[in-house]
Design an enzyme around this catalytic site. Structure first.
Site, mmCIF file in Angstrom:
data_model
loop_
_atom_site.group_PDB
_atom_site.id
_atom_site.type_symbol
_atom_site.label_atom_id
_atom_site.label_comp_id
_atom_site.label_asym_id
_atom_site.label_seq_id
_atom_site.Cartn_x
_atom_site.Cartn_y
_atom_site.Cartn_z
ATOM 1 C CD GLU A 94 -27.915 -14.052 7.289
ATOM 2 O OE1 GLU A 94 -28.936 -13.860 7.982
ATOM 3 O OE2 GLU A 94 -27.932 -14.529 6.148
ATOM 4 C CG ASP A 95 -25.043 -10.753 4.593
ATOM 5 O OD1 ASP A 95 -24.917 -11.933 4.956
ATOM 6 O OD2 ASP A 95 -25.974 -10.333 3.896
#
Ligand code: MN
Length: 740
Positions: free
Chosen positions: A89-90
């Protein structure tokens, strides 16, 4: 802030070592190597990131992995997935990389933990969509949920450093979805901590007051317990098995709920704690030892016959096993005593994962959990359910307590509390449900909406002429029955719609009109229906008649048909974005921005200055101000957390705000008069309404009145409490109101 990188590095390594140490008993072969690899990747990927608290980001995945090992009892695969749960996600790392290094299992789990990117249509909910996605992987691997719970627990533990609107969003989502989920999976310790943290961040004063009182009463409580167990202990010693006696107070959140529900002060919550006797019994003798101890306890103290719970013979659906009894202590108080073995205790606290240790012996538990997973899968497979509907349905399943009932042949079935004969029929088989006309319960004939009780034996009566109808949806509580009935009704609709299509085709042919999508669009517009299916259904049912169709053919539109949805959608989106932009950074000041921003005080919780509040952007009624502890907040924020804005009261004394008080007391002549005198004459407070009812000498009043702020209200409450006959005065909220 000055950051000493050398010290930080040391701390990261120390935490990593602690994780390995905790995991050690579970590691095999190359496990340690794989964990190290995952740690190195996560460390590198999150290298330049920090949490809001200023800590290095890697502390978070490390803590989540540690919770997985230490508090849930998970092993290597989960540790790796936990370490990597935020990288996709990051950071730049992709799922395919993870699959290449750690295999499909790990990458599937990480995928389930990764949020869906992209824009969502107006009116839908990104939170709900993500929740559905996560649960979708549950049906393949229950570990996704367990790691997600560990993630959520750590985020709640570190919520202090987050901005206020985020705190509210995260805690309400937690109480709405994650705590019930933890409960359903039998993770009692995690569920309790999540609930307590929710209260801490939404109603800090209540949280602190209860926590303090638990502390203050500790010494006297332990004195009492010592005396209580003394005679019992002597006899358990005689059994010659290991045992331990514990007592833990109820959670802060459950005490809070009890006080609120029963409208009582802390001092009057009688079951503040339970006494737990944990036995070291060998597996084959668990049941008999537990009952022997039960017999010892009830030799000394009289049990309440209504409060005996035997979850050893029939464990709860979430795997909970224990024997509970409530007995009368020498001081005249009821005390709950829980009797269980070490194995049962561990399952009660750690739930699903703990059972692997005792795998061979928990066939029953496993089959129950398996049933639940199957049920979740069934709900998930309903493609046409919107994510919001889905979350709603799903929660229905989480909350219900269970009852046990029997088929005519004596087979045990678990049903949600409140289930009816019709629920039971669908539990047996869809065809039986669809044809159900009633039931025989314990030889007595009952209608399909009859509510079942524990221990009922049910025989379903069917008829080939029976057909489901809309009313049935109100007669059932289980998700399974609801979904099946909806399916059957839809199927029925489709059949009618097919007939409608034939009629339409015939009519149009007679007039040589070509049937195409353009025609359907015009028909929908003319008859004001939202879909083609609805149009055809109405024709098939005869709601739209041949005469109506003729009118349509004679009608010549004057203006071109408006192409709407797309542009309206964009409008609504723009509005939301506008509000978001405006308020993301700064705080809405209540009182000041009144002319500039369109906002209202929510009727459900009637906030007044001094209350901890937040603003919520509604679709059609501007911004509404709610109290942080509003009873509707969990549902609102769990589904639409992005619409929350920070709000604060400005200091102004000239304004007054409407709020509600409930007054309870013993009825006497002149009491109503005295109460209203205090309000309007002594304190010069304006009342908007006053409603009283009296029942057998007890009166119950609801007063709506205008006050300046919370201090003003508190003063009013303490004055009212001094009126002769008044027993209790409290503020009240309403559930309902138009919210979104
Ligand atoms: Mn995380």
């Amino acid at each position: 802030m000055v950051i000493d990188e050398a010290i930080e590095k040391k701390e990261i390594i120390a935490r990593y070592r602690r994780l390995l140490r905790l995991a050690k008993p579970m590691l095999k072969d190359d496990d340690a190597k794989l964990i190290k690899r995952a740690f190195t990747i996560a460390l590198e990927a999150h290298k330049n990131m920090r949490r809001k608290s200023g800590e290095p980001y890697i502390f978070h995945p490390l803590s989540v992995a540690e919770i997985c090992v230490d508090e849930i009892g998970l092993g290597t695969t989960s540790i790796i997935a936990a370490l990597l749960h935020d990288v996709v996600e990051d950071t730049d790392i992709q799922l395919i990389d993870i699959e290449r290094i750690f295999g499909k299992k790990v990458s599937k789990i990480v995928d389930g933990l990764t949020k869906i990117r992209g824009v969502f249509e107006y009116g839908t909910s990104a939170q709900a969509e993500n929740f559905r996605k996560m649960l979708f992987t549950l049906s393949e691997d229950v570990r996704v949920i367990l790691i997600k719970l560990a993630d959520r627990l750590h985020n709640m533990r570190t919520l202090e450093s987050m901005p206020r609107n985020k705190q509210l969003r995260v805690s309400n989502e937690t109480i709405y979805l994650y705590a019930p989920l933890a409960h359903r999976l039998g993770l009692n310790a995690i569920k309790t901590e999540l609930e307590d943290l929710y209260l801490r961040f939404t109603d800090f004063n209540s949280y602190r007051d209860i926590a303090n009182k638990i502390d203050e009463t500790r010494a006297s409580r332990s004195r009492f317990i010592k005396q209580f167990v003394l005679p019992v202990k002597e006899e358990i010693d005689g059994l010659k098995i290991g045992y331990e006696i514990k007592s833990r107070p109820k959670s802060i959140y459950s005490i809070f709920n009890k006080m609120k529900k029963q409208n009582i002060p802390f001092e009057e919550v009688y079951d503040l704690f339970a006494i737990r006797i944990i036995l070291d019994a060998p597996l084959e003798q668990e049941k008999s030892y537990c009952w022997q101890v039960y017999s010892i306890v009830t030799d000394h103290y009289t049990p309440n016959p209504d409060r005996l719970r035997d979850w050893i013979s029939t464990p709860k659906g979430n795997g909970y096993e224990s024997l509970h009894t409530t007995v009368m202590a020498k001081n005249g108080h009821w005390v709950e005593v829980q009797i269980r073995t070490k194995r049962m205790d561990e399952i009660a606290e750690k739930g699903y994962a703990a059972h692997w240790k005792y795998k061979d012996n928990t066939a029953k538990y496993e089959s129950n959990l398996e049933k639940w997973v199957v049920r979740v899968r069934e709900t998930l497979e309903k493609q046409d359910l919107s994510a919001l509907e889905f979350v709603d349905d799903f929660r229905g399943n989480l909350f219900s307590d269970e009852i046990f009932v029997f088929t005519p042949r004596g087979e045990l079935k678990t049903m949600p509390t409140g289930a009816t004969a019709l629920d039971f029929a669908f539990e047996i088989h869809t065809d039986i449900g669809a044809k159900c006309i009633g039931a025989k319960i314990n030889q007595k004939l009952v209608p399909i909406n009859h509510v079942l009780k524990n221990g009922d034996q049910i025989e379903i009566l069917t008829s080939s002429k029976q057909k489901p109808n809309e009313d049935w949806l109100r007669f059932v509580t289980s998700t399974k029955a609801k979904t099946k009935i909806k399916d059957l009704l839809k199927e029925d609709r489709r059949k009618v719609a097919e007939e409608g299509k034939e009629i339409l085709t015939r009519k149009m042919r007679q007039n040589k009109t070509e049937i195409n999508s353009r025609l359907y669009e015009r028909l929908r517009d003319f008859f004001k229906v939202s879909s083609q299916l609805e149009l055809l259904y109405k024709i098939g049912k005869g709601i739209i008649t041949a005469t109506d169709l003729k009118k349509f053919q004679e009608y010549k539109p004057t203006a071109p048909i408006k192409k709407q949805t797309a542009s309206e959608l964009a409008d609504a989106k723009a509005v939301e974005q506008e509000i978001k932009k405006k308020h993301e950074e700064d705080t809405l000041l209540i009182g000041e921005d009144m002319d500039v921003v369109d906002y209202k005080l929510a009727k459900c919780c009637s906030p007044i200055p001094g209350d901890d509040v937040f603003g919520f952007v509604t679709v059609s009624e501007g911004i509404k101000i709610h109290r942080a502890n509003c009873p509707n907040a969990p549902e609102l924020l769990a589904n639409h957390g992005n619409r929350v804005i920070k709000a604060k009261w400005t200091s102004q004394h000239e304004l007054s705000f409407l709020t509600g008080l409930r007054v309870i007391g013993t009825d006497r002549v002149g009491l109503i008069n005295d109460v209203s005198k205090v309000i309007s004459e002594e304190l010069k407070v304006n009342m908007s309404s006053l409603a009283f009812n009296t029942d057998h000498g007890i009166f119950n009043g609801e007063i709506m009145l205008y006050v300046n702020d919370t201090r003003h209200l508190e003063m009013l409450i303490s004055k009212l409490e001094k009126v002769e006959g008044v027993v209790q005065v409290s503020r009240f909220d309403r559930v309902g109101d138009k919210l979104t």
